[in-house]
Design an enzyme around this catalytic site. Structure first.
Site, mmCIF file in Angstrom:
data_model
loop_
_atom_site.group_PDB
_atom_site.id
_atom_site.type_symbol
_atom_site.label_atom_id
_atom_site.label_comp_id
_atom_site.label_asym_id
_atom_site.label_seq_id
_atom_site.Cartn_x
_atom_site.Cartn_y
_atom_site.Cartn_z
ATOM 1 N N LEU A 144 -32.821 47.783 20.338
ATOM 2 C CA LEU A 144 -34.261 47.810 20.574
ATOM 3 C C LEU A 144 -34.638 46.722 21.567
ATOM 4 C CD1 LEU A 144 -35.848 48.462 17.067
ATOM 5 C CD2 LEU A 144 -35.023 50.079 18.778
ATOM 6 N N HIS A 193 -38.348 42.630 16.474
ATOM 7 C CA HIS A 193 -39.272 41.512 16.214
ATOM 8 C C HIS A 193 -39.654 41.487 14.726
ATOM 9 C CE1 HIS A 193 -40.329 42.376 20.570
ATOM 10 N NE2 HIS A 193 -40.049 41.096 20.617
#
Ligand code: PAF
Length: 284
Positions: A184, A37
């Site tokens: 991730l 992110h």
């Protein structure tokens, strides 16, 4: 960093930014932020005058037996992390403000959503395109940032933007991996120690397939067999799907002949569903 909870207030800010010709990058998230992110937020901060991040765990994209109630959340940590990046706006709407009582409108991209993840999550993408449409109307971005890990999602959003004439460009950022290769994902938090070790086979199996392709293998059956064999060495891995397909249509291939292919897969480790993918360029 300004925190906005009310959708109307968010839209008023977005309209003001639009009137002042400020370019706006938007990063929609469901929180539990990780370095993947952060890479999207950093790209947006670099590319645009203003950046908006939303954190909203969207109930309509979860199936009835999925992890909506357990989805990892850490608003305080996420807020701290975003503040440290000098984010401009954090949008934190409540569920009842996005989907008020008697909410009746859904947005669906057909075709692309029936393949890959859509087979085991038949309502997922309808939830994603619905919430993204709402969030786009509230944030009015110039550019929206998505990660390549959710490759199918990026294609579906691209189609949504095109078909509904949203004046928004999508920017897809590369998959961010841990040092040992695991992509991730907020859901990695669910993995036990042993499952985390087994999960390494996901990226390894993609690497193996890519290597075989570079060595000249063009038969999809053989490539899928190699992936399956590598994954199946860990008894706790249950394969949801392995797809070797056209990177734009997601239609399965039997023989590799075109310029690029997508290798995408999804596995269950215990109750955790993980996805990963690779685009492989074929040498002529
Ligand atoms: O990729 C995600 O985290 C979600 O699907 C998104 C785009 C934030 C929509 O809820």
């Amino acid at each position: 960093m300004e925190i906005i909870r009310d959708p109307k207030a968010m839209q008023e800010i977005a309209i003001d930014l639009f009137k002042r010709s400020r370019s706006v990058g938007f990063v929609p998230t469901m929180g539990a932020l990780h370095d993947g992110h952060v890479s999207l937020v950093k790209a947006s901060l670099h590319d645009n005058d203003e950046t908006i991040v939303s954190i909203f765990v969207n109930p309509t994209q979860f199936g009835p037996d999925e992890d909506l109630d357990d989805y990892p959340g850490s608003i305080d940590e996420d807020t701290k992390r975003l503040k440290s990046l000098h984010l401009d706006y954090l949008f934190l709407p409540k569920k009842e403000d996005i989907y008020p009582q008697n909410y009746l409108t859904y947005v669906e991209v057909q075709g692309l959503t029936n393949r890959l993840c859509g087979l085991s999550r038949p309502t997922h993408f309808k939830g994603v395109t619905t919430v993204c449409s709402i969030l786009f109307h509230l944030t009015l971005p110039t550019v929206a940032y998505f990660g390549q890990k959710d490759y199918q999602q990026t294609l579906v959003i691209e189609k949504l933007l095109k078909d509904l004439h949203f004046p928004i460009t999508i920017k897809v950022m590369p998959i961010v991996r841990d040092k040992d290769g695991l992509a991730l994902s907020s859901r990695n938090q669910y993995l036990s120690g042993n499952e985390r070790i087994s999960a390494l086979r996901i990226n390894q199996s993609l690497e193996k397939a890519e290597h075989l392709i570079h060595e000249g293998e063009r038969n999809v059956y053989i490539l899928k067999k190699a992936i399956t064999e590598h994954l199946s060495k860990s008894k706790d891995i249950h394969i949801d799907y392995i797809s070797i397909c056209h990177p734009k249509t997601l239609i399965d291939l039997t023989q590799l002949t075109i310029g690029k292919v997508l290798i995408a897969l999804s596995v269950y480790l215990g109750g955790t569903r993980l996805i990963d993918n690779r685009i492989v360029k074929l040498a002529n």
